[in-house]
Scaffold this active site. Structure first.
Site, PDB file in Angstrom:
ATOM      1  N   HIS A  38       0.872  -1.177   0.000  1.00 55.61           N
ATOM      2  CA  HIS A  38       0.000   0.000   0.000  1.00 55.61           C
ATOM      3  C   HIS A  38       0.913   1.232   0.000  1.00 55.61           C
ATOM      4  O   HIS A  38       2.015   1.183   0.542  1.00 55.61           O
ATOM      5  CB  HIS A  38      -0.844  -0.052   1.279  1.00 55.61           C
ATOM      6  CG  HIS A  38      -1.951   0.943   1.372  1.00 55.61           C
ATOM      7  ND1 HIS A  38      -1.744   2.260   1.698  1.00 55.61           N
ATOM      8  CD2 HIS A  38      -3.289   0.801   1.195  1.00 55.61           C
ATOM      9  CE1 HIS A  38      -2.917   2.888   1.726  1.00 55.61           C
ATOM     10  NE2 HIS A  38      -3.869   2.028   1.423  1.00 55.61           N
ATOM     11  N   ASP A  81       3.181  -4.552   7.981  1.00 48.80           N
ATOM     12  CA  ASP A  81       1.971  -3.756   7.801  1.00 48.80           C
ATOM     13  C   ASP A  81       0.792  -4.686   8.086  1.00 48.80           C
ATOM     14  O   ASP A  81       0.480  -5.568   7.285  1.00 48.80           O
ATOM     15  CB  ASP A  81       1.937  -3.214   6.367  1.00 48.80           C
ATOM     16  CG  ASP A  81       0.607  -2.534   6.033  1.00 48.80           C
ATOM     17  OD1 ASP A  81      -0.324  -2.573   6.857  1.00 48.80           O
ATOM     18  OD2 ASP A  81       0.508  -1.973   4.925  1.00 48.80           O
ATOM     19  N   GLN A 109      -4.547  -4.907   7.213  1.00 48.61           N
ATOM     20  CA  GLN A 109      -5.595  -5.852   6.829  1.00 48.61           C
ATOM     21  C   GLN A 109      -5.580  -7.091   7.724  1.00 48.61           C
ATOM     22  O   GLN A 109      -6.630  -7.581   8.118  1.00 48.61           O
ATOM     23  CB  GLN A 109      -5.412  -6.283   5.363  1.00 48.61           C
ATOM     24  CG  GLN A 109      -5.551  -5.143   4.363  1.00 48.61           C
ATOM     25  CD  GLN A 109      -6.936  -4.525   4.345  1.00 48.61           C
ATOM     26  OE1 GLN A 109      -7.927  -5.186   4.624  1.00 48.61           O
ATOM     27  NE2 GLN A 109      -7.011  -3.246   4.036  1.00 48.61           N
ATOM     28  N   LYS A 161     -10.350  -0.420  10.881  1.00 44.27           N
ATOM     29  CA  LYS A 161     -10.531  -1.570   9.993  1.00 44.27           C
ATOM     30  C   LYS A 161     -10.952  -2.814  10.760  1.00 44.27           C
ATOM     31  O   LYS A 161     -11.143  -3.882  10.190  1.00 44.27           O
ATOM     32  CB  LYS A 161      -9.246  -1.852   9.211  1.00 44.27           C
ATOM     33  CG  LYS A 161      -8.928  -0.777   8.168  1.00 44.27           C
ATOM     34  CD  LYS A 161      -7.793  -1.206   7.288  1.00 44.27           C
ATOM     35  CE  LYS A 161      -7.160  -0.058   6.524  1.00 44.27           C
ATOM     36  NZ  LYS A 161      -8.006   0.469   5.454  1.00 44.27           N
ATOM     37  N   CYS A 221      -4.774   2.598  -3.693  1.00 39.30           N
ATOM     38  CA  CYS A 221      -3.516   3.041  -3.067  1.00 39.30           C
ATOM     39  C   CYS A 221      -2.377   2.070  -3.341  1.00 39.30           C
ATOM     40  O   CYS A 221      -1.488   1.898  -2.491  1.00 39.30           O
ATOM     41  CB  CYS A 221      -3.679   3.254  -1.564  1.00 39.30           C
ATOM     42  SG  CYS A 221      -4.877   4.514  -1.159  1.00 39.30           S
TER      43      CYS A 221
END
Lengths: 424, 142
Positions: free
Chosen positions: A137, A215, A218, A241, A379
């Site tokens: 991303h 990261d 998600q 999220k 993104c």
């Protein structure tokens, strides 16, 4: 009882989880849009919030609003206590050894930027390299572009293979070439759904003398994640999220690293002794939390941890896995539809192309049916170039989505294709 | 919301069979525009002879609105003087942004784009090609 069924654990799992009952916890999902039930399939962008989370935020403002870590009055003590309780919950959520390793941020983007400033700009030297992947991303790419420029370091990239997985040989080759000080990798692609083998990548990176940032924007929302199990040095994720409020996120960092890093932002709360020319810093993690934090959202995030823990993370992940498999198969079965990525382990972000229908037109058409998906580059412009398209459609699932919503999506895609007449 | 008000039949017709469309080689590109929010992309080749737009070719990679708009814009442009085109382009962009009353400026098919004004996220889709053409004409003037 089904739960005791020794033969078919997945059937038992499905029957013990009732997504229809869970949907009632989410006020947003109760509405109709343009006369049709809202079909919310943009969960990778942000999830909806259960009443418990919304009420926790309201209740905080209605009962104990105060600035944290400052005053000695009743409200401040209560606000501080609750805020620090959430830090402990966050540590438990990702298997961190201590709440001292949990820094509250605005979200994943700020977490990555914090490391790019406070660690990379201090410790990287000209000639050093940061290893990234082509599926990152922009929020796990741009901060490193800026830091590399500032430090005179370089960036290296692991390619994405046609099936949507990482080229692991290239990862190893980049490490073997030397000079890599940090590998920053997403655990779950927001475009392809691919779950990367972060534990193996971290072990290899450490062997080569590099630190590892994950990261988790998600992954942390959709699967059990343990930083101890992964062996990563940094992990960033966002509250919104995973059923929490916007404006709150978490950066996990190993305590010994946080100790050596410079502050990110300066101001109140992050100091120890302040002089006119020089100052010293507060203990970690407070050294990285300048200014009044987003207390209400942190407390809302705490309610989200409790809510998801009660439903059971394994249960939710298993349900989402089944639903994702169903959605991928349903879309693949449609004429003129191509699903991107085919990783053996994947999350619920399903990107696809519809022959002759531009993603923006499809999203607009679906919106007419009350179906919310995302269309665009998501993104991830470098990944779009690798896929050879300017934009994709993405349906992304959460545990409150239903098979009938997937059917609604598939039906609307077929009608959109007829409407736009298969394009130019 | 009425989807058919956005995607009028005439727009879908231009989308399915865009006029003046074709590949534009790097050497002939007179102007190029990209919509960063969606990646839509248009390349234009233009020929100006005796102060008239003699030919336009557009290579559009975009949604139905942007492809149809490029097709309509090209149809309108051919045979006009660059000044005429610029005046109409400015009026069209101002109308799309709601800065002036809609009137079709003597453009038949372009009338169909008036529905796009009700979809703020899509206005750029309809205006991008007009900006690109103005840029292309500047280059042709030089």
């Amino acid at each position: 009882m089904d739960a005791c069924c020794p033969v078919c654990p997945s059937a038992a799992r499905r029957s013990s989880f009732d997504p229809r009952a869970v949907r009632r916890d989410f006020p947003v999902l109760q509405q109709t849009v343009r006369g049709r039930p809202l079909t919310y399939l943009d969960n990778a962008a942000t999830t909806q919030k259960p009443s418990e989370v919304i009420q926790a935020v309201c209740q905080y403002y209605g009962t104990c609003n105060a600035n944290v870590h400052r005053a000695f009055h009743f409200l401040a003590e209560e606000a501080t206590r609750r805020y620090e309780e959430v830090r402990k919950s966050a540590a438990a959520w990702i298997g961190a050894g201590s709440p001292r390793e949990i820094v509250f941020t605005r979200g994943t983007t700020e977490g990555v930027n914090l490391v790019a400033h406070a660690w990379a700009r201090k410790f990287l030297k000209p000639g050093d390299a940061i290893l990234l992947t082509e599926m990152e991303h922009h929020s796990n790419l741009i901060p490193w572009q800026l830091a590399a420029k500032a430090a005179g370091a370089s960036l290296r990239f692991v390619p994405v293979l046609p099936d949507g997985t990482l080229d692991l040989d290239a990862f190893a080759a980049h490490l073997a070439a030397g000079g890599v000080r940090l590998a920053a990798v997403t655990q779950m692609s927001n475009v392809l759904g691919t779950v990367n083998p972060v534990r193996d990548l971290a072990a290899a990176a450490h062997k080569a003398g590099a630190l590892v940032l994950v990261d988790g924007a998600q992954s942390v929302a959709h699967m059990p994640v343990s930083v101890r199990d992964l062996g990563c040095d940094f992990l960033a994720f966002s509250g919104h999220k995973m059923c929490g409020p916007t404006g709150i996120g978490v950066l996990y960092a190993r305590a010994d690293l946080l100790e050596t890093m410079d502050p990110f932002l300066g101001g109140g709360e992050m100091i120890d002794r302040v002089g006119l020319e020089e100052s010293t810093w507060a203990e970690i993690p407070h050294k990285f939390e300048a200014g009044t934090p987003n207390v209400s959202s942190a407390i809302g995030l705490g309610a989200a941890f409790d809510y998801l823990n009660r439903l059971g993370r394994d249960t939710l992940a298993a349900y989402e896995r089944d639903l994702t498999r169903h959605a991928v198969a349903a879309l693949r079965a449609l004429p003129g539809v191509r699903v991107y990525g085919d990783a053996p382990e994947r999350g619920g972000a399903v990107s696809f192309a519809v022959d002759g229908v531009h993603p923006h037109d499809l999203a607009q058409f679906l919106d007419g049916d009350g179906i919310a998906i995302r269309a665009g580059h998501l993104c991830c412009q470098p990944l779009m170039r690798r896929l050879g398209v300017p934009a994709v459609n993405r349906a992304s699932l959460a545990f409150y989505n239903l098979e009938e919503e997937v059917a609604r999506l598939a039906d609307a895609v077929v009608r959109a294709r007829a409407y736009f007449g298969h394009g130019p | 919301m009425d989807l058919d008000a956005l995607y009028q039949e005439v727009i879908l017709d231009h989308y399915r069979s865009p006029r003046h469309a074709g590949a534009v080689a790097d050497a002939e590109v007179a102007a190029e525009e990209v919509n960063p929010s969606c990646g839509d992309h248009i390349r234009l080749a233009v020929e100006v002879k005796d102060d008239r737009i003699a030919g336009v070719r557009h290579e559009s990679h975009g949604c139905a609105i942007s492809t149809a708009a490029a097709s309509m814009m090209s149809e309108f442009a051919v045979g006009r003087t660059p000044d005429e085109f610029r005046r109409t382009a400015d009026a069209f962009v101002a109308m799309m942004r709601g800065e002036r009353e809609w009137d079709s400026q003597g453009m038949e098919d372009v009338e169909a784009l008036s529905g796009v004004r009700d979809f703020p996220m899509r206005i750029k889709c309809a205006t991008m090609c007009w900006h690109a053409m103005k840029k292309a004409l500047e280059k042709a003037d030089r």
